[in-house]
Write an enzyme that holds these catalytic residues in place. Structure first.
Site, PDB file in Angstrom:
ATOM      1  N   ALA A   1       0.829  -1.213   0.000  1.00 46.51           N
ATOM      2  CA  ALA A   1       0.000   0.000   0.000  1.00 46.51           C
ATOM      3  C   ALA A   1       0.855   1.252   0.000  1.00 46.51           C
ATOM      4  O   ALA A   1       0.471   2.278   0.535  1.00 46.51           O
ATOM      5  CB  ALA A   1      -0.907  -0.005   1.234  1.00 46.51           C
TER       6      ALA A   1
ATOM      7  N   ARG B   1      -2.720   8.350 -10.595  1.00 45.97           N
ATOM      8  CA  ARG B   1      -3.853   8.505 -11.513  1.00 45.97           C
ATOM      9  C   ARG B   1      -5.180   8.796 -10.809  1.00 45.97           C
ATOM     10  O   ARG B   1      -6.168   9.125 -11.441  1.00 45.97           O
ATOM     11  CB  ARG B   1      -3.982   7.245 -12.383  1.00 45.97           C
TER      12      ARG B   1
ATOM     13  N   GLN C   1       8.054   1.781   3.396  1.00 49.01           N
ATOM     14  CA  GLN C   1       8.926   1.742   2.227  1.00 49.01           C
ATOM     15  C   GLN C   1       9.156   3.206   1.845  1.00 49.01           C
ATOM     16  O   GLN C   1       8.248   3.872   1.350  1.00 49.01           O
ATOM     17  CB  GLN C   1       8.228   0.992   1.082  1.00 49.01           C
TER      18      GLN C   1
ATOM     19  N   GLY D   1       9.457  -0.305  -6.489  1.00 51.15           N
ATOM     20  CA  GLY D   1       8.847  -1.445  -7.173  1.00 51.15           C
ATOM     21  C   GLY D   1       8.282  -2.468  -6.200  1.00 51.15           C
ATOM     22  O   GLY D   1       8.579  -2.474  -5.006  1.00 51.15           O
TER      23      GLY D   1
ATOM     24  N   ASN E   1      -1.562 -11.543 -15.082  1.00 49.75           N
ATOM     25  CA  ASN E   1      -1.100 -11.720 -13.701  1.00 49.75           C
ATOM     26  C   ASN E   1      -1.993 -10.938 -12.740  1.00 49.75           C
ATOM     27  O   ASN E   1      -2.055  -9.715 -12.787  1.00 49.75           O
ATOM     28  CB  ASN E   1       0.349 -11.221 -13.587  1.00 49.75           C
TER      29      ASN E   1
ATOM     30  N   ARG F   1     -31.569  13.204  15.104  1.00 51.76           N
ATOM     31  CA  ARG F   1     -30.127  13.491  15.200  1.00 51.76           C
ATOM     32  C   ARG F   1     -29.464  12.722  16.342  1.00 51.76           C
ATOM     33  O   ARG F   1     -30.114  12.048  17.130  1.00 51.76           O
ATOM     34  CB  ARG F   1     -29.927  14.990  15.350  1.00 51.76           C
TER      35      ARG F   1
ATOM     36  N   TYR G   1     -39.505  20.894  17.098  1.00 49.87           N
ATOM     37  CA  TYR G   1     -38.104  20.666  17.426  1.00 49.87           C
ATOM     38  C   TYR G   1     -38.013  20.238  18.883  1.00 49.87           C
ATOM     39  O   TYR G   1     -38.438  20.973  19.790  1.00 49.87           O
ATOM     40  CB  TYR G   1     -37.259  21.932  17.215  1.00 49.87           C
TER      41      TYR G   1
ATOM     42  N   TYR H   1     -31.450  26.594  23.681  1.00 53.37           N
ATOM     43  CA  TYR H   1     -30.176  27.306  23.552  1.00 53.37           C
ATOM     44  C   TYR H   1     -30.399  28.774  23.873  1.00 53.37           C
ATOM     45  O   TYR H   1     -31.224  29.443  23.245  1.00 53.37           O
ATOM     46  CB  TYR H   1     -29.674  27.139  22.120  1.00 53.37           C
TER      47      TYR H   1
ATOM     48  N   SER I   1     -50.525  23.099  20.650  1.00 52.91           N
ATOM     49  CA  SER I   1     -49.837  23.489  19.422  1.00 52.91           C
ATOM     50  C   SER I   1     -49.054  24.774  19.633  1.00 52.91           C
ATOM     51  O   SER I   1     -49.485  25.677  20.347  1.00 52.91           O
ATOM     52  CB  SER I   1     -50.850  23.726  18.301  1.00 52.91           C
TER      53      SER I   1
HETATM   54  C1  UD1 Z   1       1.505  -5.235 -10.840  1.00 54.59           C
HETATM   55  C2  UD1 Z   1       2.257  -6.402 -11.442  1.00 54.59           C
HETATM   56  C3  UD1 Z   1       1.527  -6.862 -12.689  1.00 54.59           C
HETATM   57  C4  UD1 Z   1       0.108  -7.246 -12.332  1.00 54.59           C
HETATM   58  C5  UD1 Z   1      -0.607  -6.099 -11.659  1.00 54.59           C
HETATM   59  C6  UD1 Z   1      -1.931  -6.555 -11.155  1.00 54.59           C
HETATM   60  C7  UD1 Z   1       4.624  -5.998 -10.908  1.00 54.59           C
HETATM   61  C8  UD1 Z   1       5.922  -5.546 -11.424  1.00 54.59           C
HETATM   62  N1  UD1 Z   1       3.603  -5.986 -11.785  1.00 54.59           N
HETATM   63  O1  UD1 Z   1       1.556  -4.190 -11.785  1.00 54.59           O
HETATM   64  O2  UD1 Z   1       2.182  -7.986 -13.265  1.00 54.59           O
HETATM   65  O3  UD1 Z   1      -0.589  -7.624 -13.497  1.00 54.59           O
HETATM   66  O4  UD1 Z   1       0.166  -5.634 -10.538  1.00 54.59           O
HETATM   67  O5  UD1 Z   1      -2.595  -5.516 -10.480  1.00 54.59           O
HETATM   68  O6  UD1 Z   1       4.512  -6.392  -9.767  1.00 54.59           O
HETATM   69  N2  UD1 Z   1       3.521  -0.738  -4.563  1.00 54.59           N
HETATM   70  C9  UD1 Z   1       4.266  -0.460  -3.432  1.00 54.59           C
HETATM   71  N3  UD1 Z   1       5.558  -0.079  -3.561  1.00 54.59           N
HETATM   72  C10 UD1 Z   1       6.160   0.040  -4.750  1.00 54.59           C
HETATM   73  C11 UD1 Z   1       5.407  -0.236  -5.919  1.00 54.59           C
HETATM   74  C12 UD1 Z   1       4.086  -0.628  -5.779  1.00 54.59           C
HETATM   75  O7  UD1 Z   1       3.754  -0.556  -2.311  1.00 54.59           O
HETATM   76  O8  UD1 Z   1       7.336   0.392  -4.777  1.00 54.59           O
HETATM   77  C13 UD1 Z   1       2.123  -1.144  -4.414  1.00 54.59           C
HETATM   78  C14 UD1 Z   1       1.168  -0.147  -5.025  1.00 54.59           C
HETATM   79  O9  UD1 Z   1       0.728   0.762  -4.048  1.00 54.59           O
HETATM   80  C15 UD1 Z   1       0.047  -1.021  -5.524  1.00 54.59           C
HETATM   81  C16 UD1 Z   1       0.701  -2.364  -5.794  1.00 54.59           C
HETATM   82  O10 UD1 Z   1       1.930  -2.347  -5.112  1.00 54.59           O
HETATM   83  O11 UD1 Z   1      -0.950  -1.224  -4.549  1.00 54.59           O
HETATM   84  C17 UD1 Z   1       0.892  -2.636  -7.260  1.00 54.59           C
HETATM   85  O12 UD1 Z   1       1.775  -1.689  -7.798  1.00 54.59           O
HETATM   86  P1  UD1 Z   1       1.616  -1.089  -9.245  1.00 54.59           P
HETATM   87  O13 UD1 Z   1       2.728  -0.200  -9.496  1.00 54.59           O
HETATM   88  O14 UD1 Z   1       0.228  -0.575  -9.414  1.00 54.59           O
HETATM   89  O15 UD1 Z   1       1.812  -2.396 -10.129  1.00 54.59           O
HETATM   90  P2  UD1 Z   1       1.132  -2.673 -11.479  1.00 54.59           P
HETATM   91  O16 UD1 Z   1       1.764  -1.832 -12.532  1.00 54.59           O
HETATM   92  O17 UD1 Z   1      -0.337  -2.590 -11.320  1.00 54.59           O
HETATM   93 CA    CA Z   2      -1.966  -1.237 -10.084  1.00 54.70          CA
END
Ligand code: UD1
Ligand code: CA
Length: 455
Positions: free
Chosen positions: A9, A15, A76, A81, A173, A336, A369, A390, A408
């Site tokens: 998370a 986006r 993190q 990634g 995936n 309320r 009221y 009040y 009334s």
């Molecule tokens: C990822 C998968 C993809 C899969 C898809 C499904 C990888 C490289 N790719 O892509 O194969 O089809 O999910 O939804 O894993 N997050 C972190 N820290 C980070 C990066 C991401 O906590 O450094 C969390 C994001 O908040 C998110 C989740 O991991 O909740 C997925 O990350 P995101 O970057 O959206 O991966 P996708 O591109 O969706």
């Molecule tokens: Ca995603």
């Protein structure tokens, strides 16, 4: 087998175009991250590590009261990634579980049963990685599953890194995996940064496992809804619709009639008794509990309230109140916070009641009221009555004992007490206590006579 879990998370959710951390955006009234955590709790994944990053302090604060003793937070600091994100949980988890379930906080629609199936497969096959894949025509920008001639999974390629042939693959995936714990911690550090963007892809572990002939299992799903990831507000609205349908279906199967499920908004923690009918455009929110055999709506909002059996609530707004059996409310009433209505109370049109208790069988029929008041049983509140609670600085209480008849348009200037069986005349402005069994009239009201005891 002991299963721990890691929920990712930390991402920013660019986006979504938002100030609020993405995983705190409400889905059917509840921050989306809570759905996955609820599922982890149901599966008894212990501990569960939530990897947070963007908006970490806000996420922690929101979850501070979440009843999940085995939940731990890991930060993190840089989002390098999904592989890097899972690695952050190593210190907390290594040696504590046999398998690690990994999923995302932005995929709230994944069902506990599906994950249970995944765990089961992982256990029975002894696989190194067991993953969830999806066959769908719309790729949703998911990674593609690469299989060899024997149909064994040998890798995952991200859409942005895929060749044209790989882009044509329809098996996607889902991003949910069960890993052999020891293997995971040993190999996560071997991930190499992606050549294009420098990210450590969790998905690269699949190829690594395949190359060393480890067993990889996949559960193939065809339910794209379940795997919907929320990256935009458009997807948030799609997920909202799916989740709402699931909740409504479960309520109907449990014996609740929904006249029009499409316009019925029931939050996940709401409970409703059998044979209750919910009319269109009704919103039941928070920890609301509705009894059996009620008729609720149309056009009603009830938040964090308890409603007994056999109640009728029409076109009204109710918040943080307790309502006993056989109560009728509305149309157009507002109940309320802090209100307690006893059995068989009637609140008619344009009645507002706040922080008050109303005794059994009492009627507040029209335009009144009642605030900071205590009303006994069988009281009749005449049309247009107001508790003037009040004084510009402080709130004061009004106490009305059993069997009182308020004429009334009476103004009750609090603090004031009306004794049992007393009556006020129409238009009275009552600024002094009225003794039991007496009639008070006028402006300001005076007691003009004692009343004969009504049996
Ligand atoms: C990822 C998968 C993809 C899969 C898809 C499904 C990888 C490289 N790719 O892509 O194969 O089809 O999910 O939804 O894993 N997050 C972190 N820290 C980070 C990066 C991401 O906590 O450094 C969390 C994001 O908040 C998110 C989740 O991991 O909740 C997925 O990350 P995101 O970057 O959206 O991966 P996708 O591109 O969706
Ligand atoms: Ca995603």
């Amino acid at each position: 087998m002991k299963i721990a879990s890691v929920v990712l998370a930390a991402g920013q959710g660019v986006r979504m175009k938002t100030q609020l951390p993405k995983v705190l955006h409400p889905l059917v009234g509840k921050p989306m991250v809570l759905y996955v955590l609820d599922t982890m709790r149901a599966l008894e994944c212990e501990p569960t590590i939530l990897v947070i990053g963007h908006g970490a302090a806000q996420v922690r604060a929101t979850l501070s009261n979440f009843p999940m003793p085995h939940l731990q937070f890991v930060e993190q600091r840089e989002q390098l990634g999904t592989g890097h994100a899972v690695l952050q949980a190593r210190a907390a988890l290594q040696g504590k579980a046999d398998a690690v379930l990994v999923c995302y906080a932005d995929m709230p629609l994944v069902r506990a049963e599906t994950l249970q199936q995944l765990i089961q497969r992982h256990q029975t096959t002894g696989a190194t990685i067991t993953m969830l894949t999806l066959i769908a025509d719309d790729s949703m920008a998911f990674g593609r599953i690469v299989r060899d001639a024997e149909q064994r999974v040998v890798g995952i390629v991200e859409e942005r890194d895929a060749t044209p042939e790989q882009l044509a693959i329809r098996e996607l995936n889902g991003g949910i995996y069960c890993f052999d714990a020891e293997w995971l911690w040993e190999h996560l550090t071997q991930l190499q940064p992606n050549a294009r963007n420098g990210e450590y892809y969790l998905t690269d572990l699949v190829e690594l496992a395949a190359r060393t002939s480890r067993r990889i299992e996949a559960i193939v799903s065809r339910d794209a809804n379940e795997m919907l990831g929320i990256n935009t507000r458009v997807q948030l609205a799609q997920a909202e619709k799916v989740m709402r349908e699931r909740i409504n279906t479960a309520q109907m199967l449990a014996g609740v009639t929904l006249i029009d499920p499409a316009t019925t908004y029931i939050e996940p923690d709401v409970q409703i008794g059998m044979d209750t009918v919910i009319e269109p455009n009704t919103h039941l929110r928070g920890k609301t509990r509705i009894g059996a055999n009620c008729r609720i709506g149309p056009n009603t909002i009830i938040r964090d309230s308890e409603v007994g059996d056999d109640c009728v609530i029409l076109a009204s707004d109710i918040t943080e109140s307790r309502i006993a059996d056989h109560v009728r409310i509305g149309p157009f009433a507002r109940i309320r916070a802090g209100t307690v209505l006893a059995r068989a109370v009637y609140i008619g049109n344009f009645g507002e009641v706040k922080n008050s208790s109303v005794g059994e069988g009492t009627h507040i029929g029209h335009f009144s009221y009642v605030g900071d008041a205590e009303l006994g049983a069988r009281v009749n509140i005449g049309a247009g009555t107001i508790t003037c609670n009040y004084d510009g600085k402080h709130k004061h209480r009004t106490v009305i004992h059993d069997d009182v008849f308020i004429g009334s348009d009476t103004m009750l200037i609090a603090p004031v007490t009306i004794g049992a069986r007393a009556r006020t005349g129409a238009g009275a402005v009552v600024n002094k206590d009225v003794p039991p069994d007496s009639l008070a009239v006028g402006v300001p009201a005076r007691v003009i006579r004692k009343l004969a005891h009504r049996g």
